[in-house]
Design a protein around this motif. Structure first.
Motif, mmCIF file in Angstrom:
data_model
loop_
_atom_site.group_PDB
_atom_site.id
_atom_site.type_symbol
_atom_site.label_atom_id
_atom_site.label_comp_id
_atom_site.label_asym_id
_atom_site.label_seq_id
_atom_site.Cartn_x
_atom_site.Cartn_y
_atom_site.Cartn_z
ATOM 1 N N ASN A 58 0.821 -1.205 0.000
ATOM 2 C CA ASN A 58 0.000 0.000 0.000
ATOM 3 C C ASN A 58 0.853 1.251 0.000
ATOM 4 N N THR A 163 -11.008 2.814 2.894
ATOM 5 C CA THR A 163 -12.432 2.547 2.679
ATOM 6 C C THR A 163 -12.894 1.243 3.322
ATOM 7 N N HIS A 164 -11.985 0.303 3.569
ATOM 8 C CA HIS A 164 -12.428 -0.946 4.214
ATOM 9 C C HIS A 164 -12.756 -0.758 5.694
ATOM 10 N N LEU A 194 -7.164 5.228 -4.720
ATOM 11 C CA LEU A 194 -7.783 4.351 -3.726
ATOM 12 C C LEU A 194 -7.109 2.992 -3.685
ATOM 13 N N SER A 195 -7.088 2.396 -2.487
ATOM 14 C CA SER A 195 -6.814 0.966 -2.344
ATOM 15 C C SER A 195 -7.733 0.412 -1.269
ATOM 16 N N GLN A 196 -8.037 -0.874 -1.359
ATOM 17 C CA GLN A 196 -9.078 -1.482 -0.525
ATOM 18 C C GLN A 196 -8.807 -2.979 -0.370
ATOM 19 N N THR A 198 -9.583 -6.834 -0.071
ATOM 20 C CA THR A 198 -10.604 -7.686 -0.680
ATOM 21 C C THR A 198 -10.476 -9.109 -0.146
ATOM 22 N N ARG A 223 -14.014 -5.825 0.298
ATOM 23 C CA ARG A 223 -14.961 -5.668 -0.811
ATOM 24 C C ARG A 223 -14.485 -6.421 -2.055
ATOM 25 N N PHE A 228 -15.460 -2.613 -5.338
ATOM 26 C CA PHE A 228 -14.384 -1.627 -5.354
ATOM 27 C C PHE A 228 -14.468 -0.759 -6.608
#
Length: 273
Positions: A58, A163-164, A194-196, A198, A223, A228
């Motif tokens: 990240n 966002t998670h 963005l990064s999220q 999963t 997500r 995403f």
């Protein structure tokens, strides 16, 4: 120019509950965390051995995306959920390309507030400031950022690995609605980074990690790829699109890191038309 948003009332640190910024700091090898943060970080690491790779991936993604934005001509950056400073920080990357770049960091952890004043020294030509604000309070955060940034001009909005921690319930965080409100406030030509996390790429381990977060009192919402990708509705995705985080315009270091194993994190960058 450097500075912090004055908010001394926010300086009280709650050491009874883990905070994502401090858990992330422990995974990155930092010292700015408490036993409650280390305990959760170790519990998650025990059930999901990808988290250290994910934390590093990240950070590298943020650096590559910010460098790309600065090289494209973006001169303003808003980093929400910045976390505890870990070099190279976003402003160092942006101002390394464009010394006149203006950067605002925002987070809601008092530990980050304390470190911002001491560590976030930007270039003489540009501006680096910190706003103590919660991503959910969009109006307050953008108001504070507007003291430094001109929202009539393009801004790169970065929400890396944030966002998670937000739910999609319209009566709760309403993360999809919240992101739309943020991008609506941006001028055409702005970027969204963005990064999220999963569960698509490692369902069992990510499921266990999410359960540990929730038991600690920290909401956690992995997500799918489709979910995403929804964050970028109405925006122009930049190549290579939505992709596992280490594959987004990788440097040689990232190519080598991919051989270490999977990282269950999606990343994407888009431009507001």
């Amino acid at each position: 120019m450097t500075g912090t948003e004055p908010d001394r009332a926010a300086a009280r640190v709650d050491t009874t509950r883990p905070h994502p910024a401090r858990v992330y700091d422990w995974w990155l090898g930092g010292k700015d965390n408490y036993p409650v943060d280390e305990e959760l970080a170790r519990r998650i690491l025990a059930v999901d051995d990808t988290v250290l790779r994910g934390a590093r991936a990240n950070r590298r993604f943020m650096q590559r995306a910010v460098r790309a934005a600065a090289e494209s001509g973006i001169r303003q950056f808003l980093d929400v959920g910045t976390g505890i400073p870990t070099e190279p920080n976003l402003h160092q990357v942006a101002q390394g390309v464009a010394p006149e770049a203006r950067v605002v960091y925002a987070d809601n952890d008092p530990i980050v507030l304390r470190h911002a004043e001491a560590l976030l020294h930007g270039s003489a030509e540009g501006s680096t400031r910190y706003a103590h604000a919660d991503v959910r309070d969009r109006a307050a955060l953008l108001s504070r950022a507007a003291d430094t940034l001109d929202f009539g001009q393009p801004v790169a909005l970065s929400l890396v690995a944030l966002t998670h921690y937000l739910d999609a319930d319209p009566d709760g965080d309403d993360v999809f609605g919240l992101l739309k409100q943020y991008t609506a406030a941006l001028a055409p030509g702005s970027w969204l980074i963005l990064s999220q996390v999963t569960a698509d790429l490692n369902p069992q381990a990510v499921g266990k990690a999410a359960e540990n977060f929730r038991r600690s009192g920290t909401p956690f919402h992995p997500r799918s790829l489709a979910e995403f990708a929804r964050f970028f509705d109405g925006l122009e995705l930049l190549g290579p699109g939505v992709i596992p985080v280490s594959g987004w315009r990788p440097d040689p270091e990232d190519v080598a890191a991919q051989a270490e194993g999977i990282v269950p994190v999606y990343a994407g960058v888009a431009r507001k038309p």
